[in-house]
Design an enzyme around this catalytic site. Sequence first.
Site, PDB file in Angstrom:
ATOM      1  N   ASN A  10      -1.058  12.304   2.676  1.00 20.47           N
ATOM      2  CA  ASN A  10      -0.464  11.043   2.246  1.00 20.47           C
ATOM      3  C   ASN A  10      -1.431  10.416   1.249  1.00 20.47           C
ATOM      4  OD1 ASN A  10       0.569   8.489   1.977  1.00 20.47           O
ATOM      5  ND2 ASN A  10       0.720   8.074   4.178  1.00 20.47           N
ATOM      6  N   ARG A  93       3.693  13.386   1.566  1.00 19.25           N
ATOM      7  CA  ARG A  93       4.545  12.196   1.590  1.00 19.25           C
ATOM      8  C   ARG A  93       4.745  11.739   0.143  1.00 19.25           C
ATOM      9  NH1 ARG A  93       3.021   6.073   2.600  1.00 19.25           N
ATOM     10  NH2 ARG A  93       5.120   5.253   2.777  1.00 19.25           N
ATOM     11  N   HIS A 182      10.433   3.919   4.241  1.00 16.88           N
ATOM     12  CA  HIS A 182      10.088   4.236   5.645  1.00 16.88           C
ATOM     13  C   HIS A 182      11.071   5.243   6.235  1.00 16.88           C
ATOM     14  CE1 HIS A 182       8.221  -0.070   6.122  1.00 16.88           C
ATOM     15  NE2 HIS A 182       7.254   0.811   5.836  1.00 16.88           N
ATOM     16  N   ARG A 243       4.399  -9.221   2.066  1.00 19.88           N
ATOM     17  CA  ARG A 243       5.561  -9.271   1.174  1.00 19.88           C
ATOM     18  C   ARG A 243       6.570 -10.295   1.673  1.00 19.88           C
ATOM     19  NH1 ARG A 243       6.189  -3.270   1.872  1.00 19.88           N
ATOM     20  NH2 ARG A 243       4.503  -2.372   0.639  1.00 19.88           N
ATOM     21  N   GLU A 385       5.110   9.427  11.618  1.00 19.39           N
ATOM     22  CA  GLU A 385       5.566   9.895  10.308  1.00 19.39           C
ATOM     23  C   GLU A 385       4.930  11.233   9.936  1.00 19.39           C
ATOM     24  OE1 GLU A 385       6.257   6.184   7.568  1.00 19.39           O
ATOM     25  OE2 GLU A 385       4.904   5.624   9.165  1.00 19.39           O
TER      26      GLU A 385
END
Length: 401
Positions: A10, A93, A182, A243, A385
Amino acid sequence: MSPTHVLVLNSGSSSVKYQLLDMRDSSRLATGLVERIGEQTSRIKHTAAATGDTREQNGPIADHQAALKAVAEELARDGLGLDSPELAAIGHRVVHGGMFFSEPTVIDDAVLTEIERLIPVAPLHNPANLTGIRTAMALRPDLPQVAVFDTAFHTTMPEQAARYAIDTKIADRHRIRRYGFHGTSHAYVSRETARLLGRAPEDVNVIVLHLGNGASASAVRGGRCVDTSMGLTPLEGLVMGTRSGDLDPAVIFHLERVGGMSMDEIDTLLNKRSGLFGLCGDNDMREIQRRIDEGDAQARLAFDIYIHRLKKYIGAYYAVLRVDAIAFTAGVGENAAPVREAAVAGLEGLGLAVDGDLNAVRGDGPRLISPAGARVAVAVVPTDEELEIATQTYALVGKGS
Ligand code: AMP
């Protein structure tokens, strides 16, 4: 015997996270992180699963190439180097796969070109992902390398959920639509929720609430995503750590015209200095809860705004699905019992309730927190993940190699 190890990479703009898994039993062989790439204070932290030993090295790591070399050296010290015959593939990823990539994909030149073409819609993430891929391909050009896209799970969204109500020609010209993110987490957690209920994913409708520092909700009908809260970028939807999530787009015009801010400043404000952090100065839910316990009104308001938005999405997805289960996941969803309790409080009319004792239990595994016999199951389902990326990578290349 066929190789069974998969390395998951990743690659961020200044970091590389990695895990090596053995797909015979999905076990971790090694995990690690390279941080602050390009700075004098770079660091690599490596944990060998067999012994639990952690090694840490500090000192400048100039770029991603040097970072991956350092990763390869650490793995080699455990006898698990990139030249190991056990290594079946590397799974990467990739944040943005646009509408083009709905499945994990073996990377070739055409795939690299397409990921590059998507940089305008993912300027922060795709360049870093590409650098990681190119570096890994240079180190092991003979090895299958697979891109697993954050957006892929959401490509099943119907047009009415995926399109913004703007001029279609302009939207299409600039590839503006709701892609969602996601996706590996939503895919994994919705499947694991079905497993927890003892049912096939095709028979279960789930609302997945991925509440980490970034946060998104998705409506999953029979294993397929039909709506999700993030959009063209990960800025839309829920209140997140830093965010804003949803807001009237006119706020941006106002900040530019009346507030005299540049577009870059507004971008930074909404992505990095908003959400929980913008509301109360903290983006860590642990710290916010501690402040609430001390009677801090600003932290309380930030929490209430966070929960109100979450409830609105639960309500919206009730209108989209006949809901069987709600699954909480990621850092906040897995750990913050007060968030789970507050998110469903007052929604008994929707068949939603949380059992206080079950909700208070801490644990690593998937678990139900709704009372026995509840119409809708409420669950905590830890996400994974890296395992999902490794599983998708291995399913594509491992068994044949
Ligand atoms: P993630 O992005 O999934 O790694 O989630 C990171 C976030 O999870 C942190 O910023 C915290 O807000 C939250 N978090 C982690 N551990 C806890 C905890 N024990 N209680 C409440 N929130 C937590």
